[in-house]
Design a protein around this motif. Structure first.
Motif, PDB file in Angstrom:
ATOM      1  N   GLU A 111      49.697  33.835  38.575  1.00  0.00           N
ATOM      2  CA  GLU A 111      48.868  34.876  37.603  1.00  0.00           C
ATOM      3  C   GLU A 111      47.534  34.501  37.200  1.00  0.00           C
ATOM      4  OE1 GLU A 111      52.856  35.662  34.829  1.00  0.00           O
ATOM      5  OE2 GLU A 111      51.721  34.145  34.494  1.00  0.00           O
ATOM      6  N   THR A 112      47.189  33.476  37.023  1.00  0.00           N
ATOM      7  CA  THR A 112      46.045  32.841  36.687  1.00  0.00           C
ATOM      8  C   THR A 112      44.586  33.250  37.463  1.00  0.00           C
ATOM      9  OG1 THR A 112      46.002  30.881  37.644  1.00  0.00           O
ATOM     10  CG2 THR A 112      46.770  30.684  35.430  1.00  0.00           C
ATOM     11  N   ARG A 113      44.811  33.463  38.974  1.00  0.00           N
ATOM     12  CA  ARG A 113      44.073  33.762  39.659  1.00  0.00           C
ATOM     13  C   ARG A 113      43.653  35.507  39.243  1.00  0.00           C
ATOM     14  NH1 ARG A 113      44.767  36.873  43.644  1.00  0.00           N
ATOM     15  NH2 ARG A 113      47.371  36.437  44.313  1.00  0.00           N
ATOM     16  N   ARG A 114      44.448  35.828  39.379  1.00  0.00           N
ATOM     17  CA  ARG A 114      44.323  37.694  38.753  1.00  0.00           C
ATOM     18  C   ARG A 114      43.735  37.813  37.760  1.00  0.00           C
ATOM     19  NH1 ARG A 114      49.909  38.440  40.590  1.00  0.00           N
ATOM     20  NH2 ARG A 114      51.205  38.652  38.854  1.00  0.00           N
ATOM     21  N   MET A 115      44.043  36.899  36.360  1.00  0.00           N
ATOM     22  CA  MET A 115      42.737  36.733  35.293  1.00  0.00           C
ATOM     23  C   MET A 115      41.443  36.202  35.868  1.00  0.00           C
ATOM     24  SD  MET A 115      45.641  34.763  33.451  1.00  0.00           S
ATOM     25  CE  MET A 115      45.228  34.734  31.517  1.00  0.00           C
ATOM     26  N   LEU A 116      41.073  35.536  36.450  1.00  0.00           N
ATOM     27  CA  LEU A 116      39.932  35.682  36.873  1.00  0.00           C
ATOM     28  C   LEU A 116      39.517  35.650  37.764  1.00  0.00           C
ATOM     29  CD1 LEU A 116      38.109  32.835  37.537  1.00  0.00           C
ATOM     30  CD2 LEU A 116      39.214  32.165  39.094  1.00  0.00           C
ATOM     31  N   GLU A 117      40.146  36.865  38.512  1.00  0.00           N
ATOM     32  CA  GLU A 117      39.882  37.669  39.309  1.00  0.00           C
ATOM     33  C   GLU A 117      39.304  38.811  38.479  1.00  0.00           C
ATOM     34  OE1 GLU A 117      41.722  37.088  44.207  1.00  0.00           O
ATOM     35  OE2 GLU A 117      42.680  38.730  42.277  1.00  0.00           O
ATOM     36  N   ALA A 118      39.785  38.942  37.066  1.00  0.00           N
ATOM     37  CA  ALA A 118      39.626  40.221  36.049  1.00  0.00           C
ATOM     38  C   ALA A 118      38.188  39.533  35.419  1.00  0.00           C
ATOM     39  CB  ALA A 118      40.452  40.203  35.657  1.00  0.00           C
ATOM     40  N   VAL A 119      38.082  38.705  35.188  1.00  0.00           N
ATOM     41  CA  VAL A 119      37.223  38.514  34.412  1.00  0.00           C
ATOM     42  C   VAL A 119      35.957  38.118  35.153  1.00  0.00           C
ATOM     43  CG1 VAL A 119      37.562  36.770  32.054  1.00  0.00           C
ATOM     44  CG2 VAL A 119      37.241  35.978  34.478  1.00  0.00           C
TER      45      VAL A 119
END
Ligand code: NAI
Ligand code: SOE
Length: 390
Positions: A111-119
């Motif tokens: 989840e946090t990888r996808r969040m980091l990629e999004a920002v």
């Protein structure tokens, strides 16, 4: 003075802390930004309205997507249970909003990888609310380390012990279910220690962990917001706890230091016992959040008959001292620490610098958590870094 509009999602414990911080930050620091508490979302119109009135928001909604879609909103503040962080943060980033998100960043490192990629894709500012590193005494510890005053770091010993869920009748809230929390004491409080370890020592490279779930069933809590241990007499139906109550972990750091981490919310007598002790070749540092105005320091070069820990009380001469209270010993509390966190967020927005800690740090912490759970399951040392992240 710039005025930015905030949309907050969630109206519980952290909504109060963040709202207070937004109001207080300009009274203590001059960041060139004033935040307008514009709109707040919660699960129902009734709870959102109550939160808006109490916390000073102009408008409210029962749909968090309305916060994302509102073109007036510059900043999205995510203060909901952990399982909602990813969807909300990714949507906010795609809508071009700056984000402050509570910890842990997500339930796991996928989840946090996808969040980091999004920002990163959206180019918005992003901060994760690991607030304890903002305590002046912790910043002072960082300064001692960076100035080389305790020499090369040999070891780190961190604990986070609480007792609000030690009673087996303390209710089953979202914090005790993997689907909503991700993990138990690990994600909830162990992550704060991991953040301090990363900040003060270096990245954790390997872990060897043990976890325990002491209370396997708890009375189901009514309502969405966590009552944090408050027992309601009418809750007799029990539900399964599927997260850890306790973890004990050995640590190997990238810079060669070794260490340990313990976290539990079942330690009678400990309330917010977030501590670290760092031993270096030339001295030691000790911090206990329950005595958050103090940093204990000891130096090897002191004469044999004078060597020992001495206590520094933080005040105007120390980090954030230009804004906080002028006299050491007047004392700061949790609200001031959250206010300093908000001040740092505003400063990064105003000066166009990277927020600290950002989603990158939040993601690295999640990787360590995943490795801790893997290690506990496999009973072996685990490497924390996924190959995809440098
Ligand atoms: P809480 O249980 O007190 O409040 C959560 C709020 O979110 C409730 O008002 C609930 O109704 C609302 N909510 C749930 N689903 C929602 C949805 N779909 N849309 C809008 N609102 C929704 O939780 P608390 O203690 O405020 O925790 C929130 C986050 O903050 C968690 O991630 C937690 O780990 C973190 N936290 C961090 C602390 C720190 O020291 N940095 C301290 C306490 C919590
Ligand atoms: C409960 O354990 C809790 O509120 C955590 O969620 C916070 O992160 C911690 O700062 C205080 O305790």
């Amino acid at each position: 003075m710039r005025k930015l509009k905030v949309g907050m999602i969630g109206g519980g414990f952290m909504a109060k802390a963040h709202s207070l911080a937004m109001t207080a930050a300009p009274m203590f620091f001059d960041d060139g930004i004033i935040l307008e508490k514009y709109k707040i979302a919660d699960v129902s119109l009734e709870s959102a309205k109550a939160a808006a009135h109490k916390l000073g928001f102009t408008s409210y909604t029962d749909s968090w997507q309305e916060i994302i879609d509102d073109k007036e909103i510059d900043i999205v503040d995510i203060v909901t249970p952990n399982h909602l962080h990813e969807e909300m943060a990714v949507a906010a980033a795609e809508a071009g909003k700056h984000i402050i998100c509570e910890k842990p960043l997500g339930r796991n490192s996928e989840e946090t990888r996808r969040m980091l990629e999004a920002v990163e894709r959206a180019g918005v500012k992003h901060q994760v609310a690991f607030n304890y590193r903002k305590t002046p005494a912790v910043e002072l510890a960082k300064k001692y380390i960076e100035d080389g005053e305790i020499g090369r770091i040999l070891s780190f010993r961190g604990t986070y012990l609480q007792d609000w869920s030690a009673n087996p009748d303390s209710p089953l809230s979202w914090r005790f279910q993997e689907s909503s929390a991700g993990s138990g004491a690990l994600g909830d409080i162990g992550t704060h220690v991991i953040d301090l370890a990363h900040y003060l020592v270096s990245d954790i490279e390997q872990v060897m962990a043990m976890t325990k779930t002491w209370v396997k069933e708890r009375p189901i809590q009514g309502g969405v917001a966590d009552s944090l241990g408050k027992i309601k007499t009418d809750s007799c139906k029990k539900g399964l706890v599927d997260v850890d109550d306790q973890l004990i972990t050995l640590l190997r750091f990238e810079n060669g230091a070794v260490g340990s981490l313990e976290a539990t919310r079942n330690a009678w007598g400990r309330h917010n016992y977030l501590t670290f002790e760092i031993h270096g070749e030339k001295g030691s540092l000790y911090f206990n959040y329950e005595r958050r105005d103090e940093l204990q320091v000891c130096f090897s070069e002191d004469p044999d008959d004078r060597r020992g820990y001495k206590t520094i009380y933080t005040g105007a001469a120390h980090p954030y001292g230009d804004g906080l209270w002028p006299i050491p010993g007047l004392g700061i509390g949790y609200s001031e620490v959250k206010m300093v966190e908000m001040h740092d967020f505003l400063k990064a927005l105003q000066q166009d610098t990277t927020c600290q800690p950002s989603f990158l740090e939040g993601h690295r912490i999640s990787e360590v958590c995943d490795a801790i759970l893997r290690s506990a399951a496999n009973n072996q040392w685990e490497i924390t870094k996924s190959l995809s992240i440098k």
